[in-house]
Design a protein around this motif. Structure first.
Motif, PDB file in Angstrom:
ATOM      1  N   TYR A  86       0.892  -1.159   0.000  1.00  0.00           N
ATOM      2  CA  TYR A  86       0.000   0.000   0.000  1.00  0.00           C
ATOM      3  C   TYR A  86       0.929   1.207   0.000  1.00  0.00           C
ATOM      4  N   CYS A  87       0.886   2.006  -1.044  1.00  0.00           N
ATOM      5  CA  CYS A  87       1.749   3.181  -1.084  1.00  0.00           C
ATOM      6  C   CYS A  87       0.910   4.431  -0.865  1.00  0.00           C
ATOM      7  N   PHE A  88       1.270   5.192   0.160  1.00  0.00           N
ATOM      8  CA  PHE A  88       0.555   6.398   0.534  1.00  0.00           C
ATOM      9  C   PHE A  88       1.360   7.640   0.195  1.00  0.00           C
ATOM     10  N   GLN A  89       0.655   8.742   0.086  1.00  0.00           N
ATOM     11  CA  GLN A  89       1.274  10.057   0.040  1.00  0.00           C
ATOM     12  C   GLN A  89       1.095  10.662   1.423  1.00  0.00           C
ATOM     13  N   ALA A  90       2.102  11.414   1.860  1.00  0.00           N
ATOM     14  CA  ALA A  90       2.044  11.990   3.204  1.00  0.00           C
ATOM     15  C   ALA A  90       2.747  13.338   3.231  1.00  0.00           C
ATOM     16  N   SER A  91       2.331  14.153   4.183  1.00  0.00           N
ATOM     17  CA  SER A  91       2.974  15.440   4.439  1.00  0.00           C
ATOM     18  C   SER A  91       3.866  15.311   5.660  1.00  0.00           C
ATOM     19  N   ALA A  92       5.064  15.896   5.572  1.00  0.00           N
ATOM     20  CA  ALA A  92       5.975  15.917   6.708  1.00  0.00           C
ATOM     21  C   ALA A  92       5.449  16.922   7.726  1.00  0.00           C
ATOM     22  N   ILE A  93       5.300  16.495   8.957  1.00  0.00           N
ATOM     23  CA  ILE A  93       4.755  17.350  10.014  1.00  0.00           C
ATOM     24  C   ILE A  93       5.867  17.868  10.927  1.00  0.00           C
ATOM     25  N   LYS A  94       6.664  16.930  11.446  1.00  0.00           N
ATOM     26  CA  LYS A  94       7.668  17.331  12.442  1.00  0.00           C
ATOM     27  C   LYS A  94       8.773  16.284  12.473  1.00  0.00           C
ATOM     28  N   HIS A  95      10.019  16.758  12.545  1.00  0.00           N
ATOM     29  CA  HIS A  95      11.150  15.847  12.711  1.00  0.00           C
ATOM     30  C   HIS A  95      11.447  15.715  14.196  1.00  0.00           C
TER      31      HIS A  95
END
Length: 150
Positions: A86-95
């Protein structure tokens, strides 16, 4: 009686920020390879939880899933295992600062051209296929996946 075929259920995340993709450099079968943050779904875990967890464990980045890039299958020649991804797209929130999974060498933000330059070091053909699909079509909404839990 024949043996039961058991594919491996996995997740991966495409995370793009400022024209760069979040990638992991990892050890696999004695080779240093590049992959999206990815891994197996644990028992009792949703595909969504697995994608967020694997990204955090492999990169130190907390992410928010934003869409589904696609579903992929791959028969790995190294071990003969069939992987369902399952390949998702995601936004980086916090390192966050944390120790990464033991097989991870480092997390990198790479341009598409830099990834193309590492084609011979990608963990599988799915790595580039997922990025190309991300670039060429809109994601499916996350509610295209329905998980029935008791």
């Amino acid at each position: 009686m024949s043996e039961i075929w058991t594919p491996h259920a996995t997740v991966a995340c495409i995370v793009e920020k400022n024209g760069r993709f979040l990638m992991v450099e990892e050890n696999s079968y004695g080779e240093q390879v590049f992959n999206q943050p990815a891994g197996h779904i644990d028992e009792g875990e949703s595909v969504f939880e697995a994608a967020v967890r694997e990204t955090l464990e492999e990169t130190g980045w907390q992410v928010e899933l934003t869409g589904l890039t696609g579903l992929y299958t791959y028969l790995a020649p190294q071990n003969g295992v069939c992987y369902h991804r399952y390949c998702f797209q995601a936004s980086a929130i916090k390192h966050v600062t944390q120790e990464l999974d033991t097989d991870i060498i480092a997390a990198h933000w790479l341009t598409y051209d830099e990834i193309l330059g590492k084609t011979d070091r990608l963990r599988s053909p799915l790595v580039l296929k997922c990025i190309d699909d991300y670039k060429r079509r809109a994601p499916l909404p996350l509610d295209y996946i329905y998980e029935c839990t008791p």
